[in-house]
Scaffold this motif. Structure first.
Motif, PDB file in Angstrom:
ATOM      1  N   THR A 153       0.861  -1.178   0.000  1.00  0.00           N
ATOM      2  CA  THR A 153       0.000   0.000   0.000  1.00  0.00           C
ATOM      3  C   THR A 153       0.895   1.226   0.000  1.00  0.00           C
ATOM      4  OG1 THR A 153      -1.704  -1.169   1.260  1.00  0.00           O
ATOM      5  CG2 THR A 153      -1.811   1.235   1.259  1.00  0.00           C
ATOM      6  N   TYR A 154       0.577   2.187  -0.840  1.00  0.00           N
ATOM      7  CA  TYR A 154       1.350   3.429  -0.922  1.00  0.00           C
ATOM      8  C   TYR A 154       0.457   4.581  -0.479  1.00  0.00           C
ATOM      9  CZ  TYR A 154       4.604   0.654  -3.629  1.00  0.00           C
ATOM     10  OH  TYR A 154       5.495  -0.317  -4.025  1.00  0.00           O
ATOM     11  N   LEU A 155       0.939   5.319   0.499  1.00  0.00           N
ATOM     12  CA  LEU A 155       0.224   6.497   0.989  1.00  0.00           C
ATOM     13  C   LEU A 155       0.920   7.730   0.426  1.00  0.00           C
ATOM     14  CD1 LEU A 155      -0.088   5.441   4.724  1.00  0.00           C
ATOM     15  CD2 LEU A 155      -1.720   5.027   2.881  1.00  0.00           C
ATOM     16  N   HIS A 156       0.161   8.587  -0.231  1.00  0.00           N
ATOM     17  CA  HIS A 156       0.703   9.786  -0.866  1.00  0.00           C
ATOM     18  C   HIS A 156       0.178  11.011  -0.131  1.00  0.00           C
ATOM     19  CE1 HIS A 156       1.784   7.391  -4.488  1.00  0.00           C
ATOM     20  NE2 HIS A 156       0.731   6.702  -4.111  1.00  0.00           N
ATOM     21  N   PHE A 157       1.069  11.840   0.341  1.00  0.00           N
ATOM     22  CA  PHE A 157       0.712  13.092   1.001  1.00  0.00           C
ATOM     23  C   PHE A 157       1.324  14.221   0.168  1.00  0.00           C
ATOM     24  CE2 PHE A 157       0.840   9.792   4.203  1.00  0.00           C
ATOM     25  CZ  PHE A 157      -0.390   9.952   4.833  1.00  0.00           C
ATOM     26  N   TYR A 158       0.544  14.701  -0.800  1.00  0.00           N
ATOM     27  CA  TYR A 158       1.055  15.663  -1.773  1.00  0.00           C
ATOM     28  C   TYR A 158       1.415  17.009  -1.162  1.00  0.00           C
ATOM     29  CZ  TYR A 158      -0.487  12.237  -5.132  1.00  0.00           C
ATOM     30  OH  TYR A 158      -0.637  11.074  -5.843  1.00  0.00           O
ATOM     31  N   GLU A 159       0.745  17.370  -0.078  1.00  0.00           N
ATOM     32  CA  GLU A 159       1.019  18.655   0.574  1.00  0.00           C
ATOM     33  C   GLU A 159       1.691  18.465   1.920  1.00  0.00           C
ATOM     34  OE1 GLU A 159      -2.417  21.185   0.525  1.00  0.00           O
ATOM     35  OE2 GLU A 159      -2.875  20.649  -1.539  1.00  0.00           O
ATOM     36  N   GLY A 160       2.363  17.337   2.113  1.00  0.00           N
ATOM     37  CA  GLY A 160       3.030  17.057   3.382  1.00  0.00           C
ATOM     38  C   GLY A 160       2.039  16.696   4.472  1.00  0.00           C
ATOM     39  N   ILE A 161       2.524  16.600   5.699  1.00  0.00           N
ATOM     40  CA  ILE A 161       1.683  16.309   6.860  1.00  0.00           C
ATOM     41  C   ILE A 161       2.127  17.212   8.008  1.00  0.00           C
ATOM     42  CG2 ILE A 161       1.096  13.938   6.232  1.00  0.00           C
ATOM     43  CD1 ILE A 161       3.335  12.968   8.025  1.00  0.00           C
ATOM     44  N   PRO A 162       1.219  17.510   8.949  1.00  0.00           N
ATOM     45  CA  PRO A 162       1.554  18.433  10.040  1.00  0.00           C
ATOM     46  C   PRO A 162       2.233  17.771  11.245  1.00  0.00           C
ATOM     47  CG  PRO A 162      -0.760  17.896  10.134  1.00  0.00           C
ATOM     48  CD  PRO A 162      -0.200  17.224   8.902  1.00  0.00           C
TER      49      PRO A 162
END
Length: 82
Positions: A7-16
């Protein structure tokens, strides 16, 4: 995204935060890797009081150790091998 047992998790705007919590994943991953650097991340099922269901803390897959300061200018991609 899912492909070949991963499974690939994509966080295009980063994470806080330097950690994420996922519901509905009920097995412990064989490996969790930060694709940006290739580093392995810590993953465990934990009872997290921040996440409640019917007034009770729930168990979530908790992935931690994400170096968000180093990756502030790029999308974050996490690979989970089951």
């Amino acid at each position: 995204t899912k492909k070949n047992g991963k499974t690939y998790l994509h966080f295009y705007e980063g994470i806080p935060s330097s950690a994420i919590a996922l519901k509905y994943f009920w097995s412990i991953p064989k490996k969790v890797r930060l694709m940006n650097t290739g580093d392995e991340l810590k993953a465990a099922y934990e009872l997290l009081p921040e996440y409640f269901s019917n007034g009770k803390a729930t168990e979530n897959l908790h992935i931690s150790g994400i170096p968000i300061d180093d990756l502030a200018s790029e999308p974050i991609v996490i690979e989970i091998t089951w």
